[in-house]
Design an enzyme around this catalytic site. Sequence first.
Site, PDB file in Angstrom:
ATOM      1  N   GLU A 163       0.807  -1.227   0.000  1.00 53.03           N
ATOM      2  CA  GLU A 163       0.000   0.000   0.000  1.00 53.03           C
ATOM      3  C   GLU A 163       0.838   1.274   0.000  1.00 53.03           C
ATOM      4  OE1 GLU A 163      -2.897  -0.170   3.142  1.00 53.03           O
ATOM      5  OE2 GLU A 163      -3.711  -2.085   2.494  1.00 53.03           O
ATOM      6  N   GLU A 364      -5.415  -8.709   0.677  1.00 48.49           N
ATOM      7  CA  GLU A 364      -6.072  -8.381   1.953  1.00 48.49           C
ATOM      8  C   GLU A 364      -7.544  -8.119   1.682  1.00 48.49           C
ATOM      9  OE1 GLU A 364      -4.513  -5.097   4.263  1.00 48.49           O
ATOM     10  OE2 GLU A 364      -2.447  -5.763   3.948  1.00 48.49           O
TER      11      GLU A 364
HETATM   12  O1  IFM Z   1      -4.245  -3.221   9.150  1.00 50.21           O
HETATM   13  C1  IFM Z   1      -4.198  -2.717   7.845  1.00 50.21           C
HETATM   14  C2  IFM Z   1      -3.036  -3.295   7.090  1.00 50.21           C
HETATM   15  O2  IFM Z   1      -1.832  -3.070   7.733  1.00 50.21           O
HETATM   16  C3  IFM Z   1      -2.951  -2.685   5.710  1.00 50.21           C
HETATM   17  N1  IFM Z   1      -4.219  -2.750   5.036  1.00 50.21           N
HETATM   18  C4  IFM Z   1      -5.401  -2.343   5.743  1.00 50.21           C
HETATM   19  C5  IFM Z   1      -5.463  -3.031   7.102  1.00 50.21           C
HETATM   20  C6  IFM Z   1      -6.727  -2.586   7.859  1.00 50.21           C
HETATM   21  O3  IFM Z   1      -6.700  -1.214   8.053  1.00 50.21           O
END
Ligand code: IFM
Length: 456
Positions: A163, A364
């Site tokens: 990210e 994710e």
């Molecule tokens: O916890 C985070 C993660 O580190 C990166 N993506 C989003 C998740 C939830 O906010």
Amino acid sequence: MIFPENFVWGAATASYQIEGAVKEDGRGQSIWDTFSHSPGNVAGGDTGDVACDHYHRYADDVELMRELRLAAYRFSVAWPRVQPDGTGPANPRGLAFYDRLVDKLLSAEIVPYVTLYHWDLPQALEDRGGWTDRDTAYRFAEYAQAVHDRLGDRVHHWATLNEPWVSAFLGYGNGVHAPGRRDPGDAMRAAHHLLLGHGLATARLRELGARSVMLVVNSAPVLTPAQVNDPDARPDQADAAGVERVHALLTRQFLDPVIHGRYPAQVLEAAERNGGTGHVKDGDLRAIAAPIDQIGINYYNPCVVEASPGEPADAAWPGSEGVRFGGADAPTTAMGWPIVPDGLSRLLVRLSHDYPGVPLMVTENGAAFDDVVENGRVHDADRVSYLDGHLREAHRAIEAGADLRGYLVWSLLDNFEWAEGYSRRFGIVHVDYATQARVPKDSALWFRDVITRNGL
Ligand code: IFM
């Protein structure tokens, strides 16, 4: 609803969110140590000092993963464990932890997916400018090599950055994340240097023989409020232009340079208005466009915007003048994020259209809810419903032609949720932070059955 053969099922975590042991085996300080220890930055004054104590409990955690039948586990390596000051020779004691973890995963027949950077920059590099300093990109490629040198005989799936939008725009734009700087020009520069670091590291990993390299982006369909519940709603011209501009700032800013070797016009305009484009040097875009094997997508909720003449740019969104960010008419998670499962299929279909030939992986997806332990169980029906809805949409995207290769739930464990500290629980496994006891929630047992059936 059955997924393709060889579809990869797993879970994800990140170093600072779960490891703890921040002073052990020669680990240096990261920007998140500094940031979380500065009062007012993290809810409840929480820090990652202990977190889930995974550094000491990794073997039991892998056993749990085996019981849940995970085929893949995505974790990140803490750069300050490997190079305490961000440069120079690798610290063998820091690398030894990941060595043990990888061996344990392989003995449980779980495929490791290693993310090299999930936000814990060595503080020493931040002291020299952090990601606003071009040199950090070169240091990142060196660090990538050090990790590959130690793990590359057993790890075949690599992600460079997690990210980069969040690193750049929350870290250097609105200051909600470490290092807590607030300058739109710094944020734009950081974004470019993160991309350069990604490209340099990708080339280095390839030279060293890495089988698969990806970039992981936080992405979302950008929608007007009307489009949230009606995919056929047609925005007027001003709204449509705002939607496309924000899509460029969020997703195309990263994926266009990596896949197509160029920045979108909206991003160049945003940079021009915020300090210029002088940091983009000749040859950078060629380096950034080093071929990758997959795009990792982290999806949680759509981004909802509408045109609003005269609106100043949001601090996290340089270039967003004239656009208002808003909520959606949808139920929300404990983060206040709208639950819009078909946002995932809309996103995957668009990305496969914009970046044809590059396989996708959901690296994710998940949700925070206010879980309660009752008689040793956590009945998190809301999370099961969230995951079920999103998996159905992942399947729909595959049927519509998206080349989706896997799905990793965020997160294996409840953990340190950055500026929200431990107040938000994303895990499919509950963690009692006082005792470090792990309790698989109903969602974990449900996910195990999904994996076993390869579908819903
Ligand atoms: O916890 C985070 C993660 O580190 C990166 N993506 C989003 C998740 C939830 O906010």
